[in-house]
Design a protein around this motif. Structure first.
Motif, PDB file in Angstrom:
ATOM      1  N   VAL A  10       0.899  -1.150   0.002  1.00 22.32           N
ATOM      2  CA  VAL A  10      -0.078  -0.038   0.057  1.00 22.32           C
ATOM      3  C   VAL A  10       1.071   1.077  -0.031  1.00 22.32           C
ATOM      4  O   VAL A  10       0.593   2.044  -0.731  1.00 22.32           O
ATOM      5  CB  VAL A  10      -0.961   0.179   1.258  1.00 22.32           C
ATOM      6  CG1 VAL A  10      -1.686   1.323   1.439  1.00 22.32           C
ATOM      7  CG2 VAL A  10      -1.752  -1.034   1.219  1.00 22.32           C
ATOM      8  N   THR A  11       1.887   1.268   0.748  1.00 26.67           N
ATOM      9  CA  THR A  11       2.745   2.515   0.804  1.00 26.67           C
ATOM     10  C   THR A  11       3.450   2.729  -0.629  1.00 26.67           C
ATOM     11  O   THR A  11       3.489   3.730  -1.203  1.00 26.67           O
ATOM     12  CB  THR A  11       3.886   2.162   1.957  1.00 26.67           C
ATOM     13  OG1 THR A  11       3.156   1.842   3.146  1.00 26.67           O
ATOM     14  CG2 THR A  11       4.812   3.360   2.047  1.00 26.67           C
ATOM     15  N   THR A  14       0.980   4.273  -3.016  1.00 26.05           N
ATOM     16  CA  THR A  14       0.421   5.466  -2.683  1.00 26.05           C
ATOM     17  C   THR A  14      -0.083   6.582  -3.572  1.00 26.05           C
ATOM     18  O   THR A  14      -1.056   7.017  -4.091  1.00 26.05           O
ATOM     19  CB  THR A  14       0.930   5.938  -1.261  1.00 26.05           C
ATOM     20  OG1 THR A  14       0.799   5.016  -0.203  1.00 26.05           O
ATOM     21  CG2 THR A  14       0.202   7.324  -0.881  1.00 26.05           C
ATOM     22  N   ILE A  18      -3.571   7.660  -5.572  1.00 27.80           N
ATOM     23  CA  ILE A  18      -4.120   8.851  -5.471  1.00 27.80           C
ATOM     24  C   ILE A  18      -4.209   9.697  -6.707  1.00 27.80           C
ATOM     25  O   ILE A  18      -5.318  10.125  -6.913  1.00 27.80           O
ATOM     26  CB  ILE A  18      -3.131   9.929  -4.467  1.00 27.80           C
ATOM     27  CG1 ILE A  18      -3.391   9.100  -2.960  1.00 27.80           C
ATOM     28  CG2 ILE A  18      -3.598  11.128  -4.425  1.00 27.80           C
ATOM     29  CD1 ILE A  18      -2.593   9.688  -1.881  1.00 27.80           C
ATOM     30  N   SER A  31       0.959  13.084   0.897  1.00 34.76           N
ATOM     31  CA  SER A  31       0.387  11.971   1.409  1.00 34.76           C
ATOM     32  C   SER A  31       1.379  10.822   1.629  1.00 34.76           C
ATOM     33  O   SER A  31       1.535  10.072   2.612  1.00 34.76           O
ATOM     34  CB  SER A  31      -0.676  11.319   0.618  1.00 34.76           C
ATOM     35  OG  SER A  31      -0.478  10.408  -0.805  1.00 34.76           O
ATOM     36  N   LEU A  32       2.308  10.822   0.729  1.00 35.00           N
ATOM     37  CA  LEU A  32       3.273   9.667   0.924  1.00 35.00           C
ATOM     38  C   LEU A  32       4.135  10.247   2.097  1.00 35.00           C
ATOM     39  O   LEU A  32       4.793   9.506   2.804  1.00 35.00           O
ATOM     40  CB  LEU A  32       4.109   9.444  -0.316  1.00 35.00           C
ATOM     41  CG  LEU A  32       5.108   8.226  -0.141  1.00 35.00           C
ATOM     42  CD1 LEU A  32       4.761   7.148   0.432  1.00 35.00           C
ATOM     43  CD2 LEU A  32       5.989   8.200  -1.480  1.00 35.00           C
ATOM     44  N   VAL A  35       2.845   9.401   5.437  1.00 38.13           N
ATOM     45  CA  VAL A  35       2.874   7.920   5.825  1.00 38.13           C
ATOM     46  C   VAL A  35       4.326   7.727   6.275  1.00 38.13           C
ATOM     47  O   VAL A  35       4.639   7.222   7.556  1.00 38.13           O
ATOM     48  CB  VAL A  35       3.008   7.091   4.405  1.00 38.13           C
ATOM     49  CG1 VAL A  35       3.612   5.728   4.505  1.00 38.13           C
ATOM     50  CG2 VAL A  35       1.355   6.810   3.909  1.00 38.13           C
ATOM     51  N   CYS A  70      -4.478   3.057   6.792  1.00 42.15           N
ATOM     52  CA  CYS A  70      -4.238   3.003   5.482  1.00 42.15           C
ATOM     53  C   CYS A  70      -5.493   3.243   4.902  1.00 42.15           C
ATOM     54  O   CYS A  70      -5.707   3.848   3.582  1.00 42.15           O
ATOM     55  CB  CYS A  70      -3.507   1.866   4.700  1.00 42.15           C
ATOM     56  SG  CYS A  70      -1.472   1.627   5.080  1.00 42.15           S
TER      57      CYS A  70
END
Length: 71
Positions: A10-11, A14, A18, A31-32, A35, A70
């Motif tokens: 998921v990371t 990302t 998006i 957004s990253l 995280v 997440c």
């Protein structure tokens, strides 16, 4: 191990996720960055969690908090 693989997947994805939803690269990069900030903050707080909880309760809490963060 499956939970770790899933969270890293998921990371890594990302930014494409998006952007696919219509956001621009700037928002995806922010957004990253969030995280990454969350990962660093978690590493600073983990020793306190380790002192005040058992191995089993930490496993449950961390396994549940990853997907909720997440999602």
């Amino acid at each position: 191990m499956i939970a770790t693989f899933t969270l890293f997947a998921v990371t890594i994805n990302t930014i494409p996720l998006i952007i696919e939803r219509g956001a621009d690269y700037g928002l995806a990069a922010i957004s990253l960055g969030l995280v990454g900030f969350g990962q660093v903050a978690g590493r600073f707080r983990y020793p306190s969690l380790e002192q005040h909880s058992s191995t089993r309760s930490r496993t449950v809490v961390l396994s549940a908090s990853g997907p909720s963060a997440c999602g």
